[in-house]
Design an enzyme around this catalytic site. Sequence first.
Site, short mmCIF file in Angstrom:
data_model
loop_
_atom_site.label_atom_id
_atom_site.label_comp_id
_atom_site.label_asym_id
_atom_site.label_seq_id
_atom_site.Cartn_x
_atom_site.Cartn_y
_atom_site.Cartn_z
N PRO A 12 14.10 4.74 -2.68
CA PRO A 12 15.07 3.79 -3.20
C PRO A 12 14.77 3.28 -4.61
CG PRO A 12 14.38 3.15 -0.99
CD PRO A 12 13.57 4.35 -1.38
N ASN A 13 15.81 3.21 -5.40
CA ASN A 13 15.82 2.62 -6.75
C ASN A 13 15.15 3.48 -7.82
OD1 ASN A 13 17.11 0.13 -5.87
ND2 ASN A 13 15.18 -0.30 -4.84
N ARG A 20 15.08 0.47 -15.15
CA ARG A 20 14.60 -0.52 -14.19
C ARG A 20 13.20 -1.02 -14.58
NH1 ARG A 20 11.83 1.26 -8.60
NH2 ARG A 20 11.68 -0.82 -7.70
N TYR A 25 7.53 0.20 -14.97
CA TYR A 25 7.70 1.61 -14.60
C TYR A 25 7.86 2.56 -15.79
CZ TYR A 25 8.35 -0.54 -10.03
OH TYR A 25 8.17 -1.27 -8.87
N ASN A 76 7.31 9.59 -3.43
CA ASN A 76 7.23 8.22 -3.93
C ASN A 76 8.25 7.45 -3.10
OD1 ASN A 76 7.42 5.75 -5.14
ND2 ASN A 76 7.30 6.55 -7.23
N ALA A 79 9.94 0.99 -2.27
CA ALA A 79 9.56 -0.15 -1.42
C ALA A 79 9.43 0.22 0.06
CB ALA A 79 10.58 -1.27 -1.60
N HIS A 82 6.09 0.04 1.95
CA HIS A 82 5.45 -1.17 2.44
C HIS A 82 5.91 -1.59 3.83
CE1 HIS A 82 4.13 -1.09 -1.65
NE2 HIS A 82 5.36 -1.25 -2.11
N ASP A 89 6.18 7.86 10.44
CA ASP A 89 6.23 8.75 11.60
C ASP A 89 6.76 10.13 11.19
OD1 ASP A 89 5.19 6.98 13.43
OD2 ASP A 89 7.11 6.51 14.40
N GLU A 100 1.14 10.63 -1.38
CA GLU A 100 1.88 9.39 -1.65
C GLU A 100 1.70 9.10 -3.14
OE1 GLU A 100 0.38 6.02 0.54
OE2 GLU A 100 1.46 4.59 -0.73
N HIS A 102 2.83 6.83 -6.66
CA HIS A 102 3.44 5.64 -7.28
C HIS A 102 3.19 5.65 -8.77
CE1 HIS A 102 4.06 3.92 -3.32
NE2 HIS A 102 2.82 4.25 -3.03
N LEU A 103 4.19 5.20 -9.52
CA LEU A 103 4.00 5.04 -10.97
C LEU A 103 3.05 3.88 -11.25
CD1 LEU A 103 7.74 5.51 -11.78
CD2 LEU A 103 5.94 6.86 -12.86
N SER A 104 3.33 2.75 -10.61
CA SER A 104 2.49 1.56 -10.79
C SER A 104 1.35 1.61 -9.78
CB SER A 104 3.34 0.30 -10.57
OG SER A 104 3.73 0.20 -9.20
N ARG A 109 -0.62 -5.48 -7.57
CA ARG A 109 0.61 -6.26 -7.79
C ARG A 109 0.77 -7.35 -6.72
NH1 ARG A 109 5.36 -2.20 -8.73
NH2 ARG A 109 6.38 -4.14 -9.38
N ARG A 113 3.01 -5.80 -1.70
CA ARG A 113 2.91 -4.38 -2.09
C ARG A 113 1.54 -3.80 -1.76
NH1 ARG A 113 7.47 -3.34 -5.56
NH2 ARG A 113 8.02 -5.25 -6.64
C1 DQA Z 1 6.70 2.18 -6.64
C2 DQA Z 1 5.95 0.92 -6.19
C3 DQA Z 1 6.71 0.20 -5.10
O1 DQA Z 1 6.03 -1.00 -4.71
C4 DQA Z 1 8.10 -0.19 -5.59
O2 DQA Z 1 8.84 -0.80 -4.56
C5 DQA Z 1 8.84 0.95 -6.19
C6 DQA Z 1 8.13 1.86 -7.06
C7 DQA Z 1 6.01 2.86 -7.84
O3 DQA Z 1 6.29 4.02 -8.09
O4 DQA Z 1 5.19 2.22 -8.52
O5 DQA Z 1 10.05 1.09 -6.01
O6 DQA Z 1 6.72 3.10 -5.56
#
Ligand code: DQA
Length: 147
Positions: A12-13, A20, A25, A76, A79, A82, A89, A100, A102-104, A109, A113
């Site tokens: 998502p997002n 964003r 990011y 990735n 959210a 979390h 599953d 797994e 993540h950019l951040s 944080r 998270r």
């Molecule tokens: C994220 C970190 C997540 O906590 C956040 O909800 C995202 C982006 C990252 O790539 O840093 O949507 O997955």
Amino acid sequence: MSRPVVMLLSGPNLNLLGEREPEVYGRATLADHVEAARAEAESLGWELEHHQSNHEGHLIDLIHTARGRCGALIINPGALTHYSRALADALATFEGPTVELHLSNPAAREDWRRVSVVAPVVTGTIAGFGGVGYPLAVRAAVGAGSG
Ligand code: DQA
């Protein structure tokens, strides 16, 4: 002979990357990251298949389509990382290496998270390196299992 496939999933997002929260990011778009990941996969003789979805169930369906077909999977989960035990599953049903991504660095944080419900079922995690993480994740996913 057809090349092995690594599936890259974006949750998502992530379709809004570039616009964003760029201070968190970065300014690169999702297409930029996918291109970097694809170039890395191709240099290693793999094909990269990417999907983005804002919907938990759709991501789960995509993981099911990777079973028995893809050699490795990178996600990735945004959210969903979390709180989505359903996603965890689904990942646990995939037989190959899983990363797994993540950019951040979520561990540095907000408190909420700091928990990843997918971390216990993946092979490993790459977080906090911005866009560099995408080719790194491909290298990790494709290299896992080869020593
Ligand atoms: C994220 C970190 C997540 O906590 C956040 O909800 C995202 C982006 C990252 O790539 O840093 O949507 O997955």
